[in-house]
Design an enzyme around this catalytic site. Structure first.
Site, PDB file in Angstrom:
ATOM      1  CD1 TRP A 107      -2.979  -1.200   0.301  1.00 54.79           C
ATOM      2  CD2 TRP A 107      -1.873  -2.357   1.870  1.00 54.79           C
ATOM      3  NE1 TRP A 107      -3.635  -2.390   0.490  1.00 54.79           N
ATOM      4  CE2 TRP A 107      -2.984  -3.123   1.437  1.00 54.79           C
ATOM      5  CE3 TRP A 107      -1.027  -2.884   2.840  1.00 54.79           C
ATOM      6  CZ2 TRP A 107      -3.274  -4.375   1.947  1.00 54.79           C
ATOM      7  CZ3 TRP A 107      -1.320  -4.138   3.360  1.00 54.79           C
ATOM      8  CH2 TRP A 107      -2.432  -4.883   2.905  1.00 54.79           C
TER       9      TRP A 107
ATOM     10  CG  HIS B 113      -6.476  -0.671   3.189  1.00 52.84           C
ATOM     11  ND1 HIS B 113      -6.089  -1.929   3.546  1.00 52.84           N
ATOM     12  CD2 HIS B 113      -6.022   0.128   4.198  1.00 52.84           C
ATOM     13  CE1 HIS B 113      -5.433  -1.909   4.687  1.00 52.84           C
ATOM     14  NE2 HIS B 113      -5.380  -0.678   5.114  1.00 52.84           N
TER      15      HIS B 113
ATOM     16  NE  ARG C 218      -4.133   0.788  -2.256  1.00 50.37           N
ATOM     17  CZ  ARG C 218      -4.436  -0.494  -2.272  1.00 50.37           C
ATOM     18  NH1 ARG C 218      -3.823  -1.308  -3.092  1.00 50.37           N
ATOM     19  NH2 ARG C 218      -5.350  -0.961  -1.449  1.00 50.37           N
TER      20      ARG C 218
ATOM     21  CD  GLN D 125      -9.811  -0.613  -1.109  1.00 53.77           C
ATOM     22  OE1 GLN D 125      -9.924  -0.611   0.115  1.00 53.77           O
ATOM     23  NE2 GLN D 125      -8.790  -1.179  -1.734  1.00 53.77           N
TER      24      GLN D 125
ATOM     25  CB  VAL E  46      -7.908 -11.902   6.514  1.00 51.89           C
ATOM     26  CG1 VAL E  46      -8.903 -10.767   6.607  1.00 51.89           C
ATOM     27  CG2 VAL E  46      -7.032 -11.764   5.288  1.00 51.89           C
TER      28      VAL E  46
ATOM     29  CB  ALA F 288     -12.887  -8.337   6.653  1.00 49.05           C
TER      30      ALA F 288
HETATM   31  C1  FA5 Z   1      -6.823  -4.225   0.095  1.00 49.00           C
HETATM   32  O1  FA5 Z   1      -6.847  -3.036  -0.093  1.00 49.00           O
HETATM   33  C2  FA5 Z   1      -7.365  -4.876   1.313  1.00 49.00           C
HETATM   34  N1  FA5 Z   1      -7.673  -3.860   2.277  1.00 49.00           N
HETATM   35  C3  FA5 Z   1      -8.591  -5.704   0.974  1.00 49.00           C
HETATM   36  C4  FA5 Z   1      -9.048  -6.581   2.064  1.00 49.00           C
HETATM   37  C5  FA5 Z   1     -10.052  -6.174   2.919  1.00 49.00           C
HETATM   38  C6  FA5 Z   1      -8.516  -7.846   2.240  1.00 49.00           C
HETATM   39  C7  FA5 Z   1     -10.517  -6.995   3.936  1.00 49.00           C
HETATM   40  C8  FA5 Z   1      -8.938  -8.666   3.233  1.00 49.00           C
HETATM   41  C9  FA5 Z   1      -9.954  -8.233   4.068  1.00 49.00           C
HETATM   42  P1  FA5 Z   1      -5.947  -4.746  -2.307  1.00 49.00           P
HETATM   43  O2  FA5 Z   1      -4.762  -3.881  -2.256  1.00 49.00           O
HETATM   44  O3  FA5 Z   1      -5.793  -6.029  -3.044  1.00 49.00           O
HETATM   45  O4  FA5 Z   1      -6.410  -5.097  -0.848  1.00 49.00           O
HETATM   46  O5  FA5 Z   1      -7.156  -3.932  -2.922  1.00 49.00           O
HETATM   47  C10 FA5 Z   1      -8.474  -4.418  -2.895  1.00 49.00           C
HETATM   48  C11 FA5 Z   1      -9.193  -4.114  -4.206  1.00 49.00           C
HETATM   49  O6  FA5 Z   1      -9.121  -2.714  -4.467  1.00 49.00           O
HETATM   50  C12 FA5 Z   1      -8.506  -4.758  -5.407  1.00 49.00           C
HETATM   51  O7  FA5 Z   1      -9.010  -6.048  -5.602  1.00 49.00           O
HETATM   52  C13 FA5 Z   1      -8.934  -3.844  -6.529  1.00 49.00           C
HETATM   53  O8  FA5 Z   1     -10.241  -4.149  -6.955  1.00 49.00           O
HETATM   54  C14 FA5 Z   1      -8.959  -2.519  -5.861  1.00 49.00           C
HETATM   55  N2  FA5 Z   1      -7.698  -1.792  -6.085  1.00 49.00           N
HETATM   56  C15 FA5 Z   1      -6.546  -1.887  -5.403  1.00 49.00           C
HETATM   57  N3  FA5 Z   1      -5.625  -1.050  -5.887  1.00 49.00           N
HETATM   58  C16 FA5 Z   1      -6.194  -0.367  -6.884  1.00 49.00           C
HETATM   59  C17 FA5 Z   1      -5.785   0.653  -7.778  1.00 49.00           C
HETATM   60  N4  FA5 Z   1      -4.578   1.195  -7.716  1.00 49.00           N
HETATM   61  N5  FA5 Z   1      -6.657   1.123  -8.705  1.00 49.00           N
HETATM   62  C18 FA5 Z   1      -7.900   0.606  -8.759  1.00 49.00           C
HETATM   63  N6  FA5 Z   1      -8.368  -0.360  -7.952  1.00 49.00           N
HETATM   64  C19 FA5 Z   1      -7.538  -0.842  -7.028  1.00 49.00           C
END
Ligand code: FA5
Length: 348
Positions: free
Chosen positions: A159, A179, A205, A219, A262, A316
């Protein structure tokens, strides 16, 4: 002998004739100059009277003065008339017709991301989740520390962060949340189970953009905590959600993934809408597009919240609204959503 009176009456006649033809103020001034000015025709005649014998001078002088007064009065009248015409022309030109219909205003519509966000929230609300919100500017503590991501943990690289004020101390550093997961902690701090909430919001980010990554994205966090919640509940909830948003015919896949908060963790992917699984530029040649991360809430987090870890379990998830909008509408690059190009936005 030629009488001086002849030129005087001739002057009167021609002056009145010419005055009748005058149509603007500059012509009028030229006329005044030509007859009544210091070197004007009538003035010159009046001056010539001085050489005449007294009797003649008296009668012609009176006549010439009468004509002078008449021309002066005619001049004033003509001036007033021209001014009236000018004002009438201006007001005529500027007159407003208040009964004319106005030009049509272009009609606005909801941004495609707002539309998708509303549909996603509605799908979860119909499954019994409540919508709550949290802050976009967040403490390091909620964004990382309390989620089991300490300062030196390699998971922080996942992140890449936009810091607002980096003090090096988890409780005092502020950042733009990377997030929506900090809301898991915030909600658990002041709520007792059973919990079923979804938390929508913008996240930021510090990363390079590409067809599926933006530096700002939306999100939706989901959190459910209750007696005996299992992985089957998580998979069932997410499969049902995918079915409601994408329809029955799309393929869904769960895959193991790691998130420090998790255990176990996983991600949910949908088959790429462009290549239908073949592999292309949009899906990074994988055939799949990841839309969310999820898992069972870590027992340590359950215990930190003060809940009995032997009794309560939970799941979650965090899903990306822009990714879902890409898949729903067949858009090949996430960056279109925030380029503010009306030709794109008007299609939704
Ligand atoms: C998370 O951000 C975790 N907080 C998710 C989580 C929550 C996991 C609860 C477990 C329990 P991640 O970095 O993979 O995870 O992002 C989650 C979703 O946000 C991704 O699957 C995608 O759909 C979206 N996402 C992440 N980064 C970007 C980005 N730079 N641009 C657009 N969508 C994004």
């Amino acid at each position: 002998m030629t009488s001086v009176s002849d030129p005087i009456s001739e002057i009167e006649e021609s002056a009145m004739r010419e005055l009748g033809r005058v149509s603007d103020s500059s012509q009028l001034e030229a006329w005044r100059h030509g007859y009544l000015g210091r070197k004007g025709k009538l003035t010159r005649v009046l001056r010539g009277l001085a050489d005449l014998p007294l009797e003649e001078r008296r009668s012609l002088g009176a006549e010439a003065n009468r004509i002078k007064l008449r021309l002066q009065a005619a001049y004033q009248e003509q001036r007033a008339r021209l001014e009236q015409d000018r004002v009438a022309k201006v007001t005529e030109g500027e007159r407003l017709d208040v009964t004319l219909p106005g030009p049509p205003l272009p009609r606005g519509s909801l941004h495609p991301i707002t539309q998708t966000l509303r549909d996603v929230l509605e799908a979860f609300e119909n499954m019994g989740f409540q919508v709550v919100e949290g802050p976009e500017i967040e403490w390091d503590y909620y964004n990382f520390e309390a989620l089991r991501i300490p300062a030196d943990h390699p998971a922080r690289d996942m992140w890449d962060t936009l810091w607002i004020d980096h003090e090096g101390d988890g409780r005092r550093s502020m950042l733009l949340r990377t997030h929506t997961s900090p809301n898991q902690i915030r909600i658990m701090e002041h709520t007792q189970p059973p919990i079923r909430v979804v938390v929508p919001g913008k996240c930021y980010r510090f990363e390079a953009t590409d067809p599926t990554h933006e530096w700002m994205m939306t999100q939706v966090e989901g959190l459910a905590i209750d007696d005996g919640i299992s992985m089957a509940d998580l998979k069932g909830t997410l499969t049902e959600f995918a079915r409601r948003i994408f329809g029955e015919e799309r393929s869904v896949a769960f895959r193991c993934d790691y998130f420090p908060f998790v255990e176990p963790g996983m991600e949910l992917r949908i088959d790429c809408f462009i290549c239908r699984g073949e592999g292309c530029r949009t899906c990074g040649r994988t055939g799949w597009i990841e839309i969310l991360g999820a898992g069972m809430v870590h027992p340590e987090i359950i215990a930190n919240a003060g809940y009995d870890p032997d009794r309560y379990t939970g799941f979650a998830f965090g899903l990306g609204i822009e990714r879902i909008a890409l898949l729903r509408h067949g858009v090949d690059d996430i960056r279109h959503f925030y380029a503010n190009d009306l030709r794109f936005l008007q299609q939704f």
